[in-house]
Structures are given as structure tokens and as C-alpha cells.
Design a protein around this motif. Sequence first.
Motif, PDB file in Angstrom:
ATOM      1  N   GLU A  99      43.586  -0.720  -9.593  1.00  0.00           N
ATOM      2  CA  GLU A  99      42.951  -1.583  -8.595  1.00  0.00           C
ATOM      3  C   GLU A  99      41.592  -2.076  -9.072  1.00  0.00           C
ATOM      4  N   CYS A 100      40.839  -1.188  -9.690  1.00  0.00           N
ATOM      5  CA  CYS A 100      39.526  -1.558 -10.214  1.00  0.00           C
ATOM      6  C   CYS A 100      39.656  -2.646 -11.272  1.00  0.00           C
ATOM      7  N   LEU A 101      40.568  -2.451 -12.198  1.00  0.00           N
ATOM      8  CA  LEU A 101      40.749  -3.422 -13.277  1.00  0.00           C
ATOM      9  C   LEU A 101      41.355  -4.726 -12.768  1.00  0.00           C
ATOM     10  N   GLN A 102      42.273  -4.640 -11.799  1.00  0.00           N
ATOM     11  CA  GLN A 102      42.846  -5.861 -11.245  1.00  0.00           C
ATOM     12  C   GLN A 102      41.782  -6.687 -10.530  1.00  0.00           C
ATOM     13  N   HIS A 103      40.861  -6.003  -9.854  1.00  0.00           N
ATOM     14  CA  HIS A 103      39.787  -6.729  -9.176  1.00  0.00           C
ATOM     15  C   HIS A 103      38.965  -7.526 -10.183  1.00  0.00           C
ATOM     16  N   LEU A 104      38.729  -6.951 -11.348  1.00  0.00           N
ATOM     17  CA  LEU A 104      37.956  -7.672 -12.368  1.00  0.00           C
ATOM     18  C   LEU A 104      38.598  -9.010 -12.711  1.00  0.00           C
ATOM     19  N   LEU A 105      39.925  -9.058 -12.703  1.00  0.00           N
ATOM     20  CA  LEU A 105      40.621 -10.298 -13.055  1.00  0.00           C
ATOM     21  C   LEU A 105      40.514 -11.365 -11.970  1.00  0.00           C
ATOM     22  N   THR A 106      40.263 -10.944 -10.741  1.00  0.00           N
ATOM     23  CA  THR A 106      40.183 -11.910  -9.645  1.00  0.00           C
ATOM     24  C   THR A 106      38.748 -12.170  -9.193  1.00  0.00           C
ATOM     25  N   CYS A 107      37.810 -11.393  -9.675  1.00  0.00           N
ATOM     26  CA  CYS A 107      36.411 -11.530  -9.273  1.00  0.00           C
ATOM     27  C   CYS A 107      35.854 -12.843  -9.831  1.00  0.00           C
ATOM     28  N   THR A 108      35.154 -13.566  -8.993  1.00  0.00           N
ATOM     29  CA  THR A 108      34.580 -14.839  -9.435  1.00  0.00           C
ATOM     30  C   THR A 108      33.195 -14.678 -10.050  1.00  0.00           C
ATOM     31  N   SER A 109      32.657 -13.477  -9.991  1.00  0.00           N
ATOM     32  CA  SER A 109      31.332 -13.246 -10.582  1.00  0.00           C
ATOM     33  C   SER A 109      31.427 -13.226 -12.100  1.00  0.00           C
ATOM     34  N   ASP A 110      30.444 -13.867 -12.720  1.00  0.00           N
ATOM     35  CA  ASP A 110      30.393 -13.857 -14.177  1.00  0.00           C
ATOM     36  C   ASP A 110      28.932 -13.727 -14.582  1.00  0.00           C
ATOM     37  N   PRO A 111      28.524 -12.619 -15.104  1.00  0.00           N
ATOM     38  CA  PRO A 111      29.328 -11.487 -15.561  1.00  0.00           C
ATOM     39  C   PRO A 111      29.809 -10.631 -14.375  1.00  0.00           C
ATOM     40  N   PRO A 112      30.875  -9.840 -14.601  1.00  0.00           N
ATOM     41  CA  PRO A 112      31.438  -9.052 -13.505  1.00  0.00           C
ATOM     42  C   PRO A 112      30.498  -8.002 -12.939  1.00  0.00           C
ATOM     43  N   VAL A 113      29.453  -7.624 -13.664  1.00  0.00           N
ATOM     44  CA  VAL A 113      28.501  -6.644 -13.143  1.00  0.00           C
ATOM     45  C   VAL A 113      27.772  -7.199 -11.917  1.00  0.00           C
ATOM     46  N   ASP A 114      27.801  -8.520 -11.719  1.00  0.00           N
ATOM     47  CA  ASP A 114      27.181  -9.150 -10.559  1.00  0.00           C
ATOM     48  C   ASP A 114      28.117  -9.233  -9.360  1.00  0.00           C
TER      49      ASP A 114
END
Length: 146
Positions: A99-114
Motif C-alpha cells: 500500500e505504501c509503495l502503491q501510494h507513491l505511484l499515485t501521489c502527485t507530489s514531486d518529490p514524494p517526500v512532500d
Amino acid sequence: MPIGPAAALYEVATSTLRWWEREGVLGTDRGADGRRRYGEEELRLIGFAYLCHVVGLMPLDKTAIVVSAAVEREKWQRTVTEEIAALAARIDDLTAARECLQHLLTCTSDPPVDCPHLDAELIRRTPAGRFPTATNLSAAAHEAAH
């Protein structure tokens, strides 16, 4: 049958069968020449050990308990129950990881740390969550140090 074909049947190394023997999973039946020999009963036992250890991901010491004919029913059933619980916990951990990794693929934040969801995940899934009164990660780190 000698050890080579017995090991080949389950696609394991002969060293695995020797190891299972040393660990008490398999018996130490030997032919007149002192070499390991496996009949139908031993091949079935190897298959059972294979299912427990390789397919069921059961540690070798637990496999030995379940496979051994000398262990009473309650003990091997307790062992299997404990292993099912351990697998369930592992499945939960793997599901959380996916779930954590899948969220990274759909997160619109770039970089994902944001990512706006990161703070909630840090509180929920990391040791930082041990400090519910902390208002930020710096405060949680300070509490952790004391």
C-alpha cells in the motif's frame, strides 16, 4: 533409492536432505552399505517436510516438530497454529508495504517526500508514532532521546 534422485524429486539439493537429517526432520535410515536409502515412506516424509518448510515457509525447527511422528498431536497442532499467526502478521506487513509503495505511484507530489499524506503515515507506521503528544518530528525525536 539413493539421496540424489530423492532430492531431485523435490528439486532440493542433497545437502538439504542431509541438513534435514541432522536437524531431526528426517530419519537416518541407511542401507547395508552405510549409504542413505529412501523408499516410498521416506519420499512421502521428504515431501511433507518440503511442504512445511519450503511451501509453508515454516522454520526448520518447527518443521521438525510437525514432521516428527514422535510428537504428540497437541504439540504439532500448536506449532502449526503459531506459524499461521506468524504468516498472518507477515501478510499484514507485506500488505502495508504494498500500500505504501502503491501510494507513491499515485501521489502527485514531486518529490514524494512532500506528499501531504506522509505525516499521517509517519505517525501510523514508524516509531515516531510512539510520541502522540509531539507536535512534529523534531519534538518526537527529542522525546525519543530522553
